[in-house]
Design a protein around this motif. Structure first.
Motif, PDB file in Angstrom:
ATOM      1  N   GLY A  41       0.800  -1.222   0.000  1.00  0.00           N
ATOM      2  CA  GLY A  41       0.000   0.000   0.000  1.00  0.00           C
ATOM      3  C   GLY A  41       0.826   1.261   0.000  1.00  0.00           C
ATOM      4  N   GLY A  42       2.131   1.132  -0.150  1.00  0.00           N
ATOM      5  CA  GLY A  42       3.008   2.291  -0.143  1.00  0.00           C
ATOM      6  C   GLY A  42       3.317   2.784  -1.543  1.00  0.00           C
ATOM      7  N   THR A  43       4.185   3.749  -1.591  1.00  0.00           N
ATOM      8  CA  THR A  43       4.667   4.312  -2.842  1.00  0.00           C
ATOM      9  C   THR A  43       6.154   4.003  -2.946  1.00  0.00           C
ATOM     10  N   ALA A  44       6.560   3.416  -4.046  1.00  0.00           N
ATOM     11  CA  ALA A  44       7.977   3.155  -4.289  1.00  0.00           C
ATOM     12  C   ALA A  44       8.627   4.462  -4.730  1.00  0.00           C
ATOM     13  N   LEU A  45       9.687   4.847  -4.043  1.00  0.00           N
ATOM     14  CA  LEU A  45      10.363   6.115  -4.315  1.00  0.00           C
ATOM     15  C   LEU A  45      11.631   5.841  -5.105  1.00  0.00           C
ATOM     16  N   GLY A  46      11.507   5.885  -6.439  1.00  0.00           N
ATOM     17  CA  GLY A  46      12.616   5.511  -7.294  1.00  0.00           C
ATOM     18  C   GLY A  46      13.102   6.589  -8.233  1.00  0.00           C
ATOM     19  N   THR A  47      12.746   7.826  -7.995  1.00  0.00           N
ATOM     20  CA  THR A  47      13.245   8.893  -8.866  1.00  0.00           C
ATOM     21  C   THR A  47      14.714   9.172  -8.537  1.00  0.00           C
TER      22      THR A  47
END
Length: 174
Positions: free
Chosen positions: A91-97
């Motif tokens: 349910g999270g957001t993957a932070l890949g920027t």
């Protein structure tokens, strides 16, 4: 369900999560997603430094190491995808920027002023070792939080990083 998108790993909390039927509490999921994003930043950093070395190698054993690094990059690409997808499964957001990686990586900056194969192998060994050790800590941390699935995923990543580190270190041994 929230559409909030945290800009860094320190902003993950239960209010940032999307609903899921995964049987972990919102608090546990938020803590695990934060750990996942920490390791995701490190793994993406490792992806990039593998290519930095791959592009800039010069000297003895060039072609063998150059081709070896292609395989290493492909394997780390798979780890990055699996780890990022686990964050979203919870349910999270993957932070890949690039910006998130630059802000959140725990790895030291890779030297851009080296070119000899041996120098790159030494720098890669340091990066692989640091990333692998951080992943091992994530295995324990996520297990302690009660998320054995994420712990198992990190165990798979750890095995792959350790194997590639062995290959790199074997090139350096005399």
């Amino acid at each position: 369900m929230s559409s909030a998108n945290p800009s860094n790993i320190n902003e993950v909390n239960a209010s940032n999560l999307f609903a899921t039927r995964i049987g972990l509490s919102d608090d546990t999921r938020a803590k695990v997603v934060a750990i996942i994003n920490e390791r995701l930043a490190d793994l993406i950093d490792l992806q990039l430094v593998i290519k930095q070395a791959h592009w800039n190698l010069k000297g003895s054993n060039f072609i063998g190491v150059h081709e070896m690094l292609d395989g290493f990059r492909a394997e780390v690409d798979g780890f990055v995808d699996s780890v990022a997808e686990r964050a979203t499964q919870l349910g999270g957001t993957a932070l890949g920027t690039v910006q998130a990686v630059g802000q959140n990586t725990n790895l030291n900056a890779y030297p851009t002023n080296i070119h000899q194969v041996e120098d790159h192998l030494k720098a890669l060994a340091d990066h692989y070792g640091d990333a692998a050790n951080l992943v091992r800590k994530a295995i324990d941390d996520t297990d302690e939080l009660g998320d054995q699935d994420t712990s198992d995923l990190f165990t798979e990543v750890s095995r792959g990083l350790d194997k590639n580190l062995w290959f790199i270190e074997s090139h350096l041994q005399k």
